[in-house]
Design an enzyme around this catalytic site. Structure first.
Site, PDB file in Angstrom:
ATOM      1  N   ASP A 141       0.864  -1.191   0.000  1.00 34.90           N
ATOM      2  CA  ASP A 141       0.000   0.000   0.000  1.00 34.90           C
ATOM      3  C   ASP A 141       0.897   1.237   0.000  1.00 34.90           C
ATOM      4  OD1 ASP A 141       0.891   0.204   2.598  1.00 34.90           O
ATOM      5  OD2 ASP A 141      -1.099   0.187   3.519  1.00 34.90           O
ATOM      6  N   CYS A 151       3.015  -3.540   4.009  1.00 36.47           N
ATOM      7  CA  CYS A 151       2.180  -2.383   4.368  1.00 36.47           C
ATOM      8  C   CYS A 151       2.852  -1.698   5.550  1.00 36.47           C
ATOM      9  CB  CYS A 151       0.736  -2.804   4.643  1.00 36.47           C
ATOM     10  SG  CYS A 151       0.496  -3.939   6.016  1.00 36.47           S
ATOM     11  N   THR A 190       2.474  -1.932   8.971  1.00 37.04           N
ATOM     12  CA  THR A 190       2.913  -2.874  10.004  1.00 37.04           C
ATOM     13  C   THR A 190       3.161  -4.270   9.446  1.00 37.04           C
ATOM     14  OG1 THR A 190       0.621  -3.481  10.449  1.00 37.04           O
ATOM     15  CG2 THR A 190       1.585  -1.717  11.813  1.00 37.04           C
ATOM     16  N   HIS A 196      10.500 -24.002   8.419  1.00 38.99           N
ATOM     17  CA  HIS A 196       9.460 -24.794   9.084  1.00 38.99           C
ATOM     18  C   HIS A 196       8.069 -24.626   8.484  1.00 38.99           C
ATOM     19  CE1 HIS A 196      11.642 -25.624  13.173  1.00 38.99           C
ATOM     20  NE2 HIS A 196      12.391 -25.904  12.120  1.00 38.99           N
ATOM     21  N   HIS A 209       7.824 -31.206   9.112  1.00 36.42           N
ATOM     22  CA  HIS A 209       7.163 -29.914   8.868  1.00 36.42           C
ATOM     23  C   HIS A 209       6.182 -30.010   7.712  1.00 36.42           C
ATOM     24  CE1 HIS A 209       9.820 -28.289  11.828  1.00 36.42           C
ATOM     25  NE2 HIS A 209      10.862 -28.756  11.156  1.00 36.42           N
TER      26      HIS A 209
HETATM   27  C1  RB5 Z   1      -2.149   2.333   6.474  1.00 40.98           C
HETATM   28  O1  RB5 Z   1      -2.281   3.510   7.173  1.00 40.98           O
HETATM   29  C2  RB5 Z   1      -1.933   1.169   7.431  1.00 40.98           C
HETATM   30  O2  RB5 Z   1      -3.096   0.944   8.170  1.00 40.98           O
HETATM   31  C3  RB5 Z   1      -1.528  -0.070   6.679  1.00 40.98           C
HETATM   32  O3  RB5 Z   1      -0.369   0.185   5.959  1.00 40.98           O
HETATM   33  C4  RB5 Z   1      -1.200  -1.306   7.499  1.00 40.98           C
HETATM   34  O4  RB5 Z   1      -0.297  -1.020   8.513  1.00 40.98           O
HETATM   35  C5  RB5 Z   1      -2.345  -2.100   7.950  1.00 40.98           C
HETATM   36  O5  RB5 Z   1      -2.214  -3.153   8.600  1.00 40.98           O
END
Ligand code: RB5
Length: 151
Positions: free
Chosen positions: A13, A71, A73, A104, A139
């Site tokens: 994203d 993304c 996180t 694994h 595994h």
């Molecule tokens: C975008 O702001 C953020 O929510 C997205 O990149 C991600 O971290 C979602 O899990």
């Protein structure tokens, strides 16, 4: 064909657009891997499920053996990707997890959080994930249980 060299589909994203561009270069230049970019193509705000599902569907249907999703996180992308049959998406924001997700779990999608890790660690994670083979054996039989889970 060396499995390490199979083409990879990548997506992110807006939060990880810059890192996605760097990972593309790393895959191509360091590993000689052909990369298909499923977007996004700028830092304009988008919804991560739209890009996570493009990559996950391509892996789920067998169009690509492996994918990379990034993304902010990594959490949202991994949640989306793991809804697709046959997808084993692993959120790896450290090197040990990246190695073990291959050894694994035979992870077929690498997920990272562009707002969690720096570029240097991200490249180390990508390198390790590409280069580490699946251990197989016990595994493999554990992975086969995934498809027999009744929810
Ligand atoms: C975008 O702001 C953020 O929510 C997205 O990149 C991600 O971290 C979602 O899990």
């Amino acid at each position: 064909m060396n499995k390490n060299k199979t083409p990879i589909i990548i997506g992110s994203d807006h939060a990880a657009y810059q890192l996605k561009e760097k990972v593309k270069v790393r895959l191509a230049e360091q590993h000689g891997i052909e990369v298909e970019d499923a977007g996004t193509h700028s830092e304009v705000s988008v919804d991560y499920p739209d890009f996570g599902s493009k990559v996950a569907q391509a892996v789920s249907t067998g169009k690509f053996e492996r994918g990379v999703l990034i993304c902010g996180t990594g959490i949202g992308m991994s949640m989306v990707a793991n809804r697709f049959p046959g997808v084993r998406a692993a959120l790896c924001n450290d090197l040990f997890s990246a190695i073990m997700s291959r050894r694994h779990n035979n992870a077929n999608i690498l997920v990272m959080g562009g707002r969690v890790i720096g570029d240097v660690l991200a490249m180390e994670i990508v390198d390790a994930w590409i280069e580490t083979p699946f251990d197989g054996g016990r595994h493999q039989s554990r992975l086969e249980k995934f498809d027999r889970i009744v929810c």
